[in-house]
Design a protein around this motif. Sequence first.
Motif, mmCIF file in Angstrom:
data_model
loop_
_atom_site.group_PDB
_atom_site.id
_atom_site.type_symbol
_atom_site.label_atom_id
_atom_site.label_comp_id
_atom_site.label_asym_id
_atom_site.label_seq_id
_atom_site.Cartn_x
_atom_site.Cartn_y
_atom_site.Cartn_z
ATOM 1 N N GLU A 1 0.845 -1.195 0.000
ATOM 2 C CA GLU A 1 0.000 0.000 0.000
ATOM 3 C C GLU A 1 0.881 1.246 0.000
ATOM 4 O OE1 GLU A 1 -2.474 1.805 3.397
ATOM 5 O OE2 GLU A 1 -3.933 0.658 2.203
ATOM 6 N N LEU A 2 0.573 2.149 -0.909
ATOM 7 C CA LEU A 2 1.328 3.389 -1.067
ATOM 8 C C LEU A 2 0.390 4.564 -0.819
ATOM 9 C CD1 LEU A 2 2.913 2.328 -4.462
ATOM 10 C CD2 LEU A 2 4.012 2.197 -2.218
ATOM 11 N N VAL A 3 0.913 5.612 -0.218
ATOM 12 C CA VAL A 3 0.109 6.807 0.045
ATOM 13 C C VAL A 3 0.602 7.919 -0.868
ATOM 14 C CG1 VAL A 3 -0.607 8.499 1.764
ATOM 15 C CG2 VAL A 3 -0.255 6.114 2.437
ATOM 16 N N LEU A 4 -0.320 8.458 -1.665
ATOM 17 C CA LEU A 4 0.013 9.543 -2.594
ATOM 18 C C LEU A 4 -0.182 10.886 -1.918
ATOM 19 C CD1 LEU A 4 -1.752 8.234 -5.813
ATOM 20 C CD2 LEU A 4 0.625 7.909 -5.103
ATOM 21 N N ARG A 5 0.738 11.794 -2.190
ATOM 22 C CA ARG A 5 0.640 13.173 -1.736
ATOM 23 C C ARG A 5 0.320 14.034 -2.957
ATOM 24 N NH1 ARG A 5 5.979 11.833 0.009
ATOM 25 N NH2 ARG A 5 6.616 13.500 -1.377
ATOM 26 N N PRO A 6 -0.098 15.263 -2.757
ATOM 27 C CA PRO A 6 -0.410 16.114 -3.915
ATOM 28 C C PRO A 6 0.770 16.275 -4.879
ATOM 29 C CG PRO A 6 -1.267 17.101 -1.921
ATOM 30 C CD PRO A 6 -0.452 15.910 -1.483
ATOM 31 N N GLU A 7 1.996 16.236 -4.379
ATOM 32 C CA GLU A 7 3.168 16.412 -5.243
ATOM 33 C C GLU A 7 3.812 15.087 -5.645
ATOM 34 O OE1 GLU A 7 4.518 16.317 -1.002
ATOM 35 O OE2 GLU A 7 2.906 17.344 -2.026
ATOM 36 N N SER A 8 3.141 13.966 -5.416
ATOM 37 C CA SER A 8 3.718 12.653 -5.730
ATOM 38 C C SER A 8 4.010 12.501 -7.213
ATOM 39 C CB SER A 8 2.794 11.526 -5.281
ATOM 40 O OG SER A 8 2.850 11.371 -3.883
ATOM 41 N N GLU A 9 5.108 11.763 -7.483
ATOM 42 C CA GLU A 9 5.543 11.510 -8.851
ATOM 43 C C GLU A 9 5.959 10.046 -8.958
ATOM 44 O OE1 GLU A 9 8.222 14.174 -11.445
ATOM 45 O OE2 GLU A 9 9.591 12.781 -10.456
ATOM 46 N N ALA A 10 5.415 9.366 -9.957
ATOM 47 C CA ALA A 10 5.815 7.990 -10.249
ATOM 48 C C ALA A 10 6.709 8.022 -11.483
ATOM 49 C CB ALA A 10 4.602 7.106 -10.497
ATOM 50 N N VAL A 11 7.881 7.436 -11.364
ATOM 51 C CA VAL A 11 8.831 7.387 -12.475
ATOM 52 C C VAL A 11 8.923 5.943 -12.953
ATOM 53 C CG1 VAL A 11 11.232 7.722 -13.182
ATOM 54 C CG2 VAL A 11 10.150 9.343 -11.611
ATOM 55 N N PHE A 12 8.742 5.753 -14.241
ATOM 56 C CA PHE A 12 8.921 4.445 -14.868
ATOM 57 C C PHE A 12 10.241 4.505 -15.613
ATOM 58 C CE2 PHE A 12 4.519 4.521 -13.947
ATOM 59 C CZ PHE A 12 4.144 3.200 -13.758
ATOM 60 N N LEU A 13 11.173 3.691 -15.192
ATOM 61 C CA LEU A 13 12.518 3.684 -15.756
ATOM 62 C C LEU A 13 12.667 2.474 -16.661
ATOM 63 C CD1 LEU A 13 15.382 4.818 -15.872
ATOM 64 C CD2 LEU A 13 15.879 3.558 -13.780
ATOM 65 N N ASN A 14 12.817 2.734 -17.962
ATOM 66 C CA ASN A 14 12.935 1.679 -18.946
ATOM 67 C C ASN A 14 14.331 1.055 -18.867
ATOM 68 O OD1 ASN A 14 12.532 0.000 -21.144
ATOM 69 N ND2 ASN A 14 12.899 1.597 -22.642
ATOM 70 N N LEU A 15 14.380 -0.262 -18.766
ATOM 71 C CA LEU A 15 15.651 -0.959 -18.726
ATOM 72 C C LEU A 15 15.839 -1.702 -20.047
ATOM 73 C CD1 LEU A 15 15.484 -2.394 -15.112
ATOM 74 C CD2 LEU A 15 16.567 -0.289 -15.902
ATOM 75 N N THR A 16 16.916 -1.421 -20.735
ATOM 76 C CA THR A 16 17.207 -2.073 -22.001
ATOM 77 C C THR A 16 18.241 -3.149 -21.754
ATOM 78 O OG1 THR A 16 16.796 -0.001 -23.144
ATOM 79 C CG2 THR A 16 17.993 -1.709 -24.365
ATOM 80 N N PRO A 17 17.907 -4.412 -22.081
ATOM 81 C CA PRO A 17 18.880 -5.475 -21.874
ATOM 82 C C PRO A 17 20.123 -5.270 -22.739
ATOM 83 C CG PRO A 17 16.815 -6.360 -22.746
ATOM 84 C CD PRO A 17 16.677 -4.876 -22.666
ATOM 85 N N LEU A 18 21.268 -5.550 -22.165
ATOM 86 C CA LEU A 18 22.518 -5.444 -22.906
ATOM 87 C C LEU A 18 22.734 -6.699 -23.732
ATOM 88 C CD1 LEU A 18 24.815 -4.019 -20.112
ATOM 89 C CD2 LEU A 18 23.680 -2.769 -21.936
ATOM 90 N N GLN A 19 23.329 -6.549 -24.891
ATOM 91 C CA GLN A 19 23.634 -7.690 -25.734
ATOM 92 C C GLN A 19 25.118 -7.965 -25.675
ATOM 93 O OE1 GLN A 19 22.171 -6.939 -29.650
ATOM 94 N NE2 GLN A 19 20.046 -7.089 -29.039
ATOM 95 N N GLY A 20 25.449 -9.210 -25.860
ATOM 96 C CA GLY A 20 26.857 -9.579 -25.873
ATOM 97 C C GLY A 20 27.300 -10.210 -24.572
ATOM 98 N N GLY A 21 28.625 -10.282 -24.404
ATOM 99 C CA GLY A 21 29.278 -10.962 -23.320
ATOM 100 C C GLY A 21 28.846 -10.569 -21.994
#
Length: 144
Positions: free
Chosen positions: A124-144
Amino acid sequence: MVTTLKIVDEYFGAGVPGARRGAELRVASERVSGRDIIRSKVAAEVEALRQRPQTATLARSHSFIIDMPPTAPEMTMNPMPSIDRPGFRPPEMEQEVLRAFSAFARGGFIMLLDGRQICDLDEELVLRPESEAVFLNLTPLQGG
């Protein structure tokens, strides 16, 4: 009580270092779960695509939550229904919600709420008026 939550998508990689695209989501309550936030984000993206399918190419370039239709160069290599052709259907919301939950579980993206990483989608998360959700895209690395 309906609350507004600022959503920010962050991307890293060639050509988009630290690019941020934001939106606002209306959520049903100030007490939510990570699952609720993801569901709201997916619903907003799917609805935007249904309202304006001509924006699918632009949306594909920055959405990593929903499965977007292929762009023109992809269509040349792999013909299938696209936004320009008969037979195109926008993605189904429930299917995309499950896909987003799966992507979160396997580490396809990270979600931060007010600077804190969300690891448990049922917490359970509590939101405030100034709350911000950040979605950080992760790109898989290729190679070794």
